[in-house]
Design a protein around this motif. Structure first.
Motif, PDB file in Angstrom:
ATOM      1  N   ALA A 136       1.359  -1.503   0.258  1.00  6.72           N
ATOM      2  CA  ALA A 136      -0.094  -0.182   0.024  1.00  6.72           C
ATOM      3  C   ALA A 136       1.100   1.539  -0.150  1.00  6.72           C
ATOM      4  O   ALA A 136       1.865   1.426  -0.165  1.00  6.72           O
ATOM      5  N   ALA A 137       0.432   1.961   0.284  1.00  2.00           N
ATOM      6  CA  ALA A 137       0.783   3.371   0.202  1.00  2.00           C
ATOM      7  C   ALA A 137       1.819   3.795   1.316  1.00  2.00           C
ATOM      8  O   ALA A 137       3.508   4.569   1.000  1.00  2.00           O
ATOM      9  N   GLY A 138       2.106   3.131   2.500  1.00  2.33           N
ATOM     10  CA  GLY A 138       3.052   2.884   3.688  1.00  2.33           C
ATOM     11  C   GLY A 138       3.520   1.943   3.276  1.00  2.33           C
ATOM     12  O   GLY A 138       4.759   1.925   3.065  1.00  2.33           O
ATOM     13  N   GLY A 139       3.865   0.949   4.776  1.00  2.98           N
ATOM     14  CA  GLY A 139       4.724   0.126   4.526  1.00  2.98           C
ATOM     15  C   GLY A 139       5.174  -0.086   5.610  1.00  2.98           C
ATOM     16  O   GLY A 139       5.433   0.842   7.127  1.00  2.98           O
ATOM     17  N   GLY A 140       6.210  -1.671   6.360  1.00  5.52           N
ATOM     18  CA  GLY A 140       6.787  -1.865   7.163  1.00  5.52           C
ATOM     19  C   GLY A 140       8.107  -2.191   7.157  1.00  5.52           C
ATOM     20  O   GLY A 140       8.633  -2.579   6.232  1.00  5.52           O
ATOM     21  N   VAL A 141       9.507  -2.025   8.360  1.00  3.65           N
ATOM     22  CA  VAL A 141      10.801  -2.014   8.263  1.00  3.65           C
ATOM     23  C   VAL A 141      10.733  -2.566   9.424  1.00  3.65           C
ATOM     24  O   VAL A 141      10.663  -1.454  10.772  1.00  3.65           O
TER      25      VAL A 141
END
Length: 478
Positions: A136-141
């Motif tokens: 999506a437009a965001g995300g995780g790291v």
């Protein structure tokens, strides 16, 4: 070291670790080493010739182990848990064995793509919003710690103000907002990002709940705007380090949204509790208002340090703030725009294959096993709190929402300062005994003891023994 030599030494190491866990209760929880004691037992100069690995393990056992505080001990109740587990350790070993440097997708596609999958898995397990997904437009790291996550969020927030801080540097006065119970990492982020300690506002808290007061937050922002400053980021905490108080994320988010201010939610400790549906209440307001959100599987979710997950609702300001592409890093995949390069999502350039250990944990335990761990440790904490609540010798800080219990012995004959000194002395005696390890905090000028349950090794008998030992010391002559 040849593959066969590695095989032999590796088996010794795995056996050593297994024996360590099997016999961990033989050790005092907190190291009794004096300053300089360990160093004095080690050679002043490196060896000229290589030594057998068995000698390394021998010195680990004889010299280093007495200087270790045993965070995995079942009677370690200090700070917050820093859990390790078999699958996490093995995942970390695999990461070390592969020796991957995952700064770019191109430097190891599996390193990047497994991370995108596992952070999306975790978002699903915790009931976090769809826009936090990496597709999506965001995300995780995966960051090394919540401190790095706070700094990344701060840099992204500065960039989103429209001042193009990444290119021009900070112009004007930017302001961050915290409460007295916000983790110190946000204040450090302000220093490192160039905002400055003097531009960190401390918002009032509710005396009953210790949670941030949204009305005072709005007042501070209005005053700063009137003074020509730029309100930039507010940090709301779901489970403060001091007492696990929970800020009203929704109300804070409404204030932040109205002022165009970045909302970072620090759920480093408590966020993983949302793996259990009954704890999902801590997510209230996150989907609607959080620009960034952080929680640490390396605290309460059976994944050894370092493993802190940062999600963003929109990753564009972060990438704008952090992306630098020298010629020697250019490659076809990056130029295509079809891949994630996690170097743009963190402070350092290089990165380890951290996803392997979180992936191993989720696969070994499954969602049900993770829920069982969180529920079990929270149940033990509630039982301890119940014993404290029923004992007239103690005062309990209510509520106890997770697996941390804050309490203090009653010393009615003493003034506040004398009672604080006596409580700290009591804690020191308990910790020096080697039987358990507690830490403390201070609320309204009164010292409270903190007992955090989190280790998968901790059972009911360990918690009951801790309470018995605490009562004994309270009853002992001063």
């Amino acid at each position: 070291m040849s593959p066969e030599e590695f095989r032999a030494a590796g088996k010794q190491v795995v056996d050593w670790i297994a024996d360590y866990y099997a016999g961990i209760e033989r050790h005092p929880v907190r190291s009794r080493a004096e300053p300089g004691e360990i160093r004095a037992q080690l050679p002043a100069h490196p060896p000229e010739r290589g030594e057998p690995f068995a000698e390394v393990l021998g010195d680990l056992e004889e010299v280093l182990l007495p200087g270790v505080t045993h965070w995995q001990h079942p009677s370690f109740f200090a700070y917050f848990p820093a859990n390790a587990s078999g699958p996490a350790i093995l995942g970390d070993l695999l990461s070390s064995g592969l020796g991957v440097q995952g700064m770019l997708w191109a430097t190891s596609p599996a390193c990047t793509e497994l991370e995108t999958v596992v952070v999306d898995w975790l978002a699903e397990l915790l009931g976090l919003p769809e826009h936090f997904r990496t597709d999506a437009a965001g995300g995780g790291v995966i960051q090394d710690s919540a401190s790095s996550a706070a700094l990344v969020a701060c840099l992204a927030a500065l960039q989103r103000t429209g001042a193009d801080v990444a290119r021009r540097g900070i112009t004007g006065r930017h302001v961050l907002y915290v409460s007295a119970h916000t983790h110190s990492s946000v204040a450090r982020a302000a220093r490192m990002a160039g905002v400055g300690a003097d531009n960190v506002r401390v918002v009032d808290t509710d005396p009953a709940t210790l949670a941030m007061d949204p009305r005072h937050l709005d007042e501070l922002m209005a005053a700063d705007l009137a003074d020509g400053a730029v309100p930039t980021m507010v940090c709301a905490t779901a489970g403060t380090t001091s007492t696990t108080a929970v800020d009203p994320v929704r109300a804070i988010g409404e204030v932040a949204r109205a002022r165009g201010v970045w909302l970072h939610v620090d759920a480093a400790y408590a966020g993983v509790a949302a793996v259990c549906p009954e704890f999902r209440w801590i997510n209230d307001g996150v989907a609607e208002f959080a620009d960034s959100y952080c929680t640490n599987p390396h605290k309460w979710l059976l994944t050894n340090f370092d493993c802190s997950v940062l999600w963003l609702a929109d990753r564009a300001p972060m990438v704008e703030a952090l992306s630098v592409l020298p010629e020697y890093l250019r490659n076809e995949a990056t130029e295509s725009g079809e891949v994630i390069d996690y170097r743009d999502w963190q402070i350092p350039l290089g990165r380890r294959f951290r996803a392997l250990k979180l992936w191993s944990v989720v696969r070994w335990y499954g969602a049900g096993g993770l829920r069982e761990h969180v529920r079990g440790t929270a149940r033990l904490a509630r039982e301890f709190a119940g014993r404290v609540r029923e004992d007239p010798r103690f005062e309990l800080l209510e509520p106890v929402p997770f697996a941390l219990v804050c309490f203090r012995p009653r010393f009615p004959e003493l003034g506040v300062e004398e009672a604080n000194e006596r409580t700290l002395r009591l804690m020191g005696e308990l910790n020096d005994s080697g039987e358990l390890y507690l830490t403390h905090t201070k609320v309204d000028g009164r010292v409270l003891l903190r007992l955090a349950v989190g280790s998968p090794q901790t059972r009911r008998e360990h918690v009951e023994a801790a309470f018995a030992r605490i009562r004994e010391r309270v009853d002992a002559p001063a």
